[in-house]
Scaffold this active site. Structure first.
Site, mmCIF file in Angstrom:
data_model
loop_
_atom_site.group_PDB
_atom_site.id
_atom_site.type_symbol
_atom_site.label_atom_id
_atom_site.label_comp_id
_atom_site.label_asym_id
_atom_site.label_seq_id
_atom_site.Cartn_x
_atom_site.Cartn_y
_atom_site.Cartn_z
ATOM 1 N N TYR A 1 30.527 2.463 64.913
ATOM 2 C CA TYR A 1 30.339 1.223 64.152
ATOM 3 C C TYR A 1 29.151 0.434 64.723
ATOM 4 C CZ TYR A 1 31.817 -3.011 61.603
ATOM 5 O OH TYR A 1 31.874 -4.101 60.775
ATOM 6 N N ASP B 1 28.357 -9.891 53.422
ATOM 7 C CA ASP B 1 29.037 -8.599 53.315
ATOM 8 C C ASP B 1 30.269 -8.719 52.428
ATOM 9 O OD1 ASP B 1 29.114 -5.840 54.223
ATOM 10 O OD2 ASP B 1 31.024 -6.405 55.114
ATOM 11 N N CYS C 1 46.975 -11.803 49.709
ATOM 12 C CA CYS C 1 46.030 -11.674 48.592
ATOM 13 C C CYS C 1 46.498 -12.547 47.436
ATOM 14 C CB CYS C 1 45.965 -10.212 48.162
ATOM 15 S SG CYS C 1 45.034 -9.924 46.649
ATOM 16 N N TYR D 1 28.210 -6.328 66.168
ATOM 17 C CA TYR D 1 28.905 -5.654 67.260
ATOM 18 C C TYR D 1 27.933 -4.842 68.124
ATOM 19 C CZ TYR D 1 32.951 -7.328 64.671
ATOM 20 O OH TYR D 1 33.866 -8.135 64.022
HETATM 21 FE FE1 SF4 Z 1 40.328 -10.237 46.201
HETATM 22 FE FE2 SF4 Z 1 42.837 -10.644 46.917
HETATM 23 FE FE3 SF4 Z 1 40.906 -10.918 48.701
HETATM 24 FE FE4 SF4 Z 1 41.144 -12.720 46.731
HETATM 25 S S1 SF4 Z 1 42.612 -12.327 48.369
HETATM 26 S S2 SF4 Z 1 39.259 -11.726 47.457
HETATM 27 S S3 SF4 Z 1 41.869 -11.403 45.070
HETATM 28 S S4 SF4 Z 1 41.495 -9.042 47.666
#
Ligand code: SF4
Ligand code: ADP
Length: 686
Positions: free
Chosen positions: A175, A270, A366, A180
């Site tokens: 990486y 990124d 998410c 890094y």
């Molecule tokens: Fe996408 Fe879920 Fe991250 Fe929001 S939280 S950027 S919907 S992956």
């Protein structure tokens, strides 16, 4: 449904050194907040993506030595043989679904401050990583590596690679990105060395080459060796014999790895938020790589459209479609394309709440996918739902993010669901917010759920239906779920960070007024102590329409919390572009309809700004009057056959959209299910 032939190219296998990816869907390494202390949570999180059709599934960064210690940020490790078993759980889950497992071996160099190990950080030339992000700031400066350190680093990488192979990984990374250690060697600002590792570009890539060779020696022909490299900065530097130093680096290393994983250099570029960058935003930086190497190339760009993916392949930009956020938002994205169900993809909205979870030091969350991180501990599969426990019908009142997710999840379980909303269209807060600058993609939260609801026979949708308590009682549903959201208040903020009562009167507004179509007369001041996106984006929106808009916050930055989501620097740029001055560390001490008095939060020093409209973006309160009116009538509920009354989302506890979706989802998953004593299963190290 059969697969659309247009997308066939995405399902071709790709040879990566000694291993073969079954298709072109490649979940690149990404942070998950899941350390070796959460091995089952981590294994299932990654395994579900393999089940969903990702041909390659990688870890996040895996430290190779205690001198690369990112604490308090969460990170994984392969420091000794005792760490192998935890990773083997993940490779087993990934292999069970026919995918390859990749591991991103990592040394953070000057970026890691080794707060737990207390080892002096190492770097090419003793230059600290200059962080503007509070979470990465520290006082311990790195030391320069000597020849022994360089040999040790190569040995650590080789040992990490051997352990990775024993854990069952198929692709092992070097990486050299994102600040890094190997990346620090590539840039002359961090690498002042006068030995064989500094100076010319050939010398600066030497360490990366040695790490690649040591990795290959360690894994033999069993695993592929991948190089992950950030090219943004290098692409901006003219090369001696090529258009840029990025071209020179790729040319020098063209045959060294089996795979190039190419990316940008800083988190905001990124992992660019959708508010400021479109899909495929990396292309102008990484588009040249395939022309300089025969090896396969993977890259990212928040790809959710299969047509854009095909275009990346057909135009020779990428061989493998990298996904981090799209794979979190919909782990089953590839399967949906494979089965001709691409319209069912739950597209990432680019809000970067997932990144904020890593900054918070917790497993990934998410906005779009409430099951992310809950696959093992809550036993929530993104596509599999427990059948209904009864033939109860459920009325959900309020079709914002919470009500929509609750309704769609109950419907997917098989319950009969009615969703009503006072407004003519569903969406709740997003009806307004998705129309603000840069937030159109956030509307996907509404669109995906409505799309799913409209396809189901067990769902009734009633927009334009404001329900009073008697309406609810008359509708003959067995359960009622109230999801009526929250409203912004005019509460003010004192120097001691106390809420000190409402500032009402003519000229004082909240975001709800702007959402309702009020055009506030200028000069306008947007006063923010909510600190997430809304005040900043309203200021940007109004600033584009008028030159008389200013933004004031009690915090040290505009939209201060957005440093958690990579948006903060871009918010400042956007306000600047919209001509909106930013006043930080100020609270509103008075407003007389002509002028606002601002007081410095530390010194109390006052200043006055012309202001006819003051928009307060601070505290929200639940819209829970319908809930309380019904709860106060237990006998009527009984007579109406209503066995359960609940509230979810902002109506229960105001939060961000991610919280509302999760709250709605949780209710639906747990509805009529046998409750355990603990809210979730605890994971333990192996
Ligand atoms: Fe996408 Fe879920 Fe991250 Fe929001 S939280 S950027 S919907 S992956
Ligand atoms: P959340 O984020 O919790 O989903 P929102 O504020 O986004 O909350 O959405 C709440 C929704 O509830 C809004 O669309 C609003 O129109 C609707 N609503 C509020 N009160 C009623 C009511 N009495 N009857 C029907 N819908 C309502």
């Amino acid at each position: 449904m059969p697969r659309n032939q247009r997308f066939d190219v995405l399902f071709e296998p790709v040879q990566i050194g000694p291993v073969t990816a079954p298709n072109r869907f490649y979940q690149v390494p990404h942070a998950s907040g899941m350390t070796n202390a959460l091995p089952h949570v981590r294994a299932r999180f990654r395994g579900v993506k393999a089940e969903g059709g990702w041909g390659v599934v990688c870890t996040g960064a895996v430290s190779i030595h205690p001198s690369s210690d990112d604490s308090p940020l969460p990170f994984a490790m392969l420091w000794d043989d005792k760490d192998i078993a935890a990773h083997a759980l993940m490779t087993e889950e990934v292999h069970r679904h026919g995918a390859l497992a990749g591991v991103e071996l990592w040394h953070g160099g000057a970026c890691t401050l080794n707060r737990t190990s207390r080892i002096a950080p190492i770097s090419p030339s003793g230059m600290p990583w200059l962080s503007t992000h509070l979470g990465f700031m520290g006082n311990l400066k790195p030391r320069s590596m000597d020849a022994t350190d360089l040999r040790d680093l190569v040995k650590w990488q080789a040992a990490g690679a051997r352990r990775a192979m024993q854990a069952g990984f198929d692709i092992v990374y070097v990486y050299a990105g994102m600040g890094y250690l190997p990346y620090e060697f590539l840039l002359p600002e961090y690498n002042h060395r006068t030995d064989a590792y500094g100076g010319s570009i050939e010398n600066r890539v030497r360490l990366v080459r040695e790490l690649l060779e040591a990795t290959r020696d360690a894994v033999g022909h069993k695993c592929a060796v991948a190089l992950r490299i950030s090219l943004e900065e290098l692409r901006g530097r003219p090369g001696r014999n090529a258009p840029s130093e990025a071209h020179e680096v790729i040319t020098l290393l063209a045959d060294a790895p089996d795979l190039f994983d190419v990316k940008m250099d800083s988190s905001p570029t990124d992992c660019a938020p959708s508010r400021f960058a479109p899909e495929a935003s990396h292309e102008p930086v990484i588009d040249f790589v395939k022309k300089l190497t025969e090896k396969p190339v993977v890259g990212v760009g928040r790809f959710t459209s299969p047509d854009v993916m095909v275009s990346q392949i057909k135009r020779g930009i990428l061989d493998l479609i990298g996904g981090a956020r799209p794979s979190i938002a919909d782990p089953f994205l590839p399967r949906k394309i494979a089965e001709g169900r691409e319209h069912e993809i739950r597209e990432c909205i680019g809000c970067n709440i997932c990144i904020s979870s890593w900054h918070d030091g917790v497993p990934v969350r998410c906005t779009q996918n409430p099951t992310a991180g809950e696959e093992w501990r809550s036993n929530w599969h993104p596509e599999v739902f427990a059948p209904p426990a009864s033939d109860s019908s459920i009325l959900v009142v309020g079709g914002g993010p919470a009500g929509l997710d609750c309704a769609v999840t109950l419907a997917r379980r098989g319950y009969a669901v009615t969703l009503a909303d006072a407004a003519g269209e569903f969406g709740g807060r997003l009806r307004f917010e998705r129309r603000l600058p840069g937030l159109a993609a956030w509307g996907r939260v509404v669109d995906w759920r409505l799309g799913q609801l409209r396809e189901r026979a067990n769902v009734n949708l009633y927009p334009g239906s404001e329900l009073a308590p008697d309406d609810v009682l008359g509708l003959e549903h067995r359960h009622v779920v109230i999801a009526t959201g929250a409203r912004w208040t005019k509460m003010q903020f004192s120097t001691l960070e106390f809420p000190v009562g409402e500032l009402d009167g003519p000229g004082v507004y909240t975001p709800d007024d702007i959402a309702a179509g009020v055009v506030p007369p200028g000069p306008v001041i947007v006063f923010d102590f909510d600190n997430y996106y809304l005040a900043g984006v309203i200021a940007e929106h109004l600033g584009r329409l008028s030159s008389e808009v200013a933004y004031v916050t009690t915090a040290g930055n505009a939209s201060a919390w957005t440093y958690m989501t990579n948006e903060l620097p871009l918010v400042h740029r956007a306000l600047g572009k919209a001509g909106v001055p930013i006043h930080t560390l100020q609270r509103v001490a008075g407003f007389d309809g002509e002028c606002v008095t601002l007081a410095d939060v530390y010194s109390g020093a006052e200043k006055r700004l012309a202001c006819r409209s003051l928009i307060v973006v601070g505290i929200r309160k639940p819209n829970d009057s319908l809930y309380h009116a019904l709860a106060a009538r237990p006998k009527d509920l009984d007579r109406a056959g209503i066995a359960g009354l609940s509230r979810i989302g902002d109506c229960f506890a105001p939060g961000a959209i991610v919280h509302a979706v999760h709250g709605g989802h949780r209710f639906a998953r747990e509805f009529e299910a046998k409750a355990g004593e603990a809210p979730y299963t605890r994971d333990y190290p192996v």
